[in-house]
Design a protein around this motif. Sequence first.
Motif, PDB file in Angstrom:
ATOM      1  N   ILE B   9       0.681  -1.171  -0.016  1.00  0.00           N
ATOM      2  CA  ILE B   9       0.305   0.068  -0.010  1.00  0.00           C
ATOM      3  C   ILE B   9       1.406   1.280  -0.088  1.00  0.00           C
ATOM      4  N   GLY B  10       1.563   1.672   1.051  1.00  0.00           N
ATOM      5  CA  GLY B  10       2.503   2.183   1.012  1.00  0.00           C
ATOM      6  C   GLY B  10       3.619   2.653   1.860  1.00  0.00           C
ATOM      7  N   MET B  11       3.496   3.511   2.683  1.00  0.00           N
ATOM      8  CA  MET B  11       5.005   3.676   3.153  1.00  0.00           C
ATOM      9  C   MET B  11       4.487   4.986   4.391  1.00  0.00           C
ATOM     10  N   THR B  12       4.558   4.681   6.158  1.00  0.00           N
ATOM     11  CA  THR B  12       4.118   5.827   6.804  1.00  0.00           C
ATOM     12  C   THR B  12       5.438   5.283   7.730  1.00  0.00           C
ATOM     13  N   ASN B  13       4.698   5.951   8.948  1.00  0.00           N
ATOM     14  CA  ASN B  13       5.916   6.141  10.046  1.00  0.00           C
ATOM     15  C   ASN B  13       5.571   6.041  11.328  1.00  0.00           C
ATOM     16  N   VAL B  14       5.416   5.281  12.452  1.00  0.00           N
ATOM     17  CA  VAL B  14       5.306   5.368  13.664  1.00  0.00           C
ATOM     18  C   VAL B  14       6.069   5.838  14.712  1.00  0.00           C
ATOM     19  N   PHE B  15       5.498   5.768  16.056  1.00  0.00           N
ATOM     20  CA  PHE B  15       6.734   6.113  17.386  1.00  0.00           C
ATOM     21  C   PHE B  15       6.565   4.645  17.721  1.00  0.00           C
ATOM     22  N   SER B  16       7.704   4.613  18.863  1.00  0.00           N
ATOM     23  CA  SER B  16       7.795   3.165  19.115  1.00  0.00           C
ATOM     24  C   SER B  16       7.332   4.000  20.871  1.00  0.00           C
ATOM     25  N   LEU B  26       3.159  -0.659   4.975  1.00  0.00           N
ATOM     26  CA  LEU B  26       2.076  -1.081   5.406  1.00  0.00           C
ATOM     27  C   LEU B  26       1.383  -2.411   3.444  1.00  0.00           C
ATOM     28  N   GLN B  28      -1.563  -5.045   2.487  1.00  0.00           N
ATOM     29  CA  GLN B  28      -3.057  -5.919   2.229  1.00  0.00           C
ATOM     30  C   GLN B  28      -2.675  -6.311   2.385  1.00  0.00           C
ATOM     31  N   LYS B 184       2.329  -4.468  13.200  1.00  0.00           N
ATOM     32  CA  LYS B 184       0.934  -4.022  13.837  1.00  0.00           C
ATOM     33  C   LYS B 184      -0.524  -4.809  13.127  1.00  0.00           C
ATOM     34  N   TYR B 186      -4.049  -5.787  11.512  1.00  0.00           N
ATOM     35  CA  TYR B 186      -5.433  -5.064  11.644  1.00  0.00           C
ATOM     36  C   TYR B 186      -6.457  -5.716  10.743  1.00  0.00           C
ATOM     37  N   ASP B 189      -9.315  -5.385   7.962  1.00  0.00           N
ATOM     38  CA  ASP B 189      -9.047  -4.711   6.935  1.00  0.00           C
ATOM     39  C   ASP B 189      -8.445  -5.542   6.336  1.00  0.00           C
ATOM     40  N   LEU B 191      -4.544  -5.598   6.800  1.00  0.00           N
ATOM     41  CA  LEU B 191      -3.778  -5.142   6.786  1.00  0.00           C
ATOM     42  C   LEU B 191      -2.185  -5.084   7.525  1.00  0.00           C
ATOM     43  N   LEU B 193       1.388  -3.831   9.286  1.00  0.00           N
ATOM     44  CA  LEU B 193       2.173  -3.008   9.177  1.00  0.00           C
ATOM     45  C   LEU B 193       3.985  -3.772   9.616  1.00  0.00           C
TER      46      LEU B 193
END
Lengths: 117, 210
Positions: B9-16, B26, B28, B184, B186, B189, B191, B193
């Motif tokens: 799907i694409g990239m993003t970032n999360v915080f630890s 991400l 699917q 993570k 989901y 959906d 999904l 991560l």
Amino acid sequence: MSELMKIVEAEYKDVRSKYPDFKAGDTINVHVKIREGSKERIQQFQGTVIQRRHPNTNGETFTVRKVSNGIGIERKFPLLSPNLDKIEVIRRGSVRRARLFYLRGLQGKAAKIREKK
Amino acid sequence: MSGIIGRKIGMTNVFSEDGRSIACTLIQAGPCVVTQVKNEETDGYRSIQLGYGERKEKRTTKAMKGHFDKASTTPKKVIKEFRNFRIEFNNEVQLGQEITVADVFEEGDYVDAIGISKGKGFQGVVKRHNFRGVGQRTHGQHNRERAPGSIGGASSPSRVFKGMRMAGQTGGKRVKLLNLRVIKIYPEDHLILVSGAVPGSKNSTVILEK
């Protein structure tokens, strides 16, 4: 952005809504959590916002510039970082661009930003 | 080996929790359908075949259609075999069973990701093999900045060895990245991560293995 990506980024909605709305040109005071060993304390950084990057994504950051003892200091903060405690808007500035890099070449009175009416 | 087929799907970032930003991708993944179950008696080894994504019926050969009919499912775009497939709640996988991402992986697992890397065209040795080029920019040098240098001896062996790294088509190859952490899942959906980058462009097929 993909609709599916929004599902992931929606998790940070609460963090985002915690902070006031601010733009380039505003003077803000950022409260940053600093961990020293097991102790945690809050440090403040006050200055002018010169840019906001990657808006409305998890990677959003903003840059704050201040002049300390005649030396310009710029600090970048990730907006959604858990290390940010609080952001206070001190003064709203009136500017005509989104990125205020021209401030770097100016000093004293020339580097002043008019207050928004 | 367990696994699932998905789409980037694409990239993003999360915080630890300690405040670090983790770049992540991400995907699917699934739901996949079991299109074939192989066992020791008929095939000599145990494996299952998963299908993912819809294929237009008029683009499916009759032979393929018969194969999908056996699992009583619609034609699938991608099929992939996984040997010794295992899922937690049930070791016996049935033909036609639907497999979701939550069945195969859980948060904290380490997975391998396989994809076709982005095509970069015909590239020189600096980009393709991380050569450093020859010499300097100044001191009389010219046109050698991104050159490969010597490719072998002249009188002996008076040929170029096989496999000598040279310029050529770069990217567009199957790439496997090992040990990406599952941040993570989901389940509603479909999904997942995972930390880090995954080969390929957005919407390209990704195979995740454990």
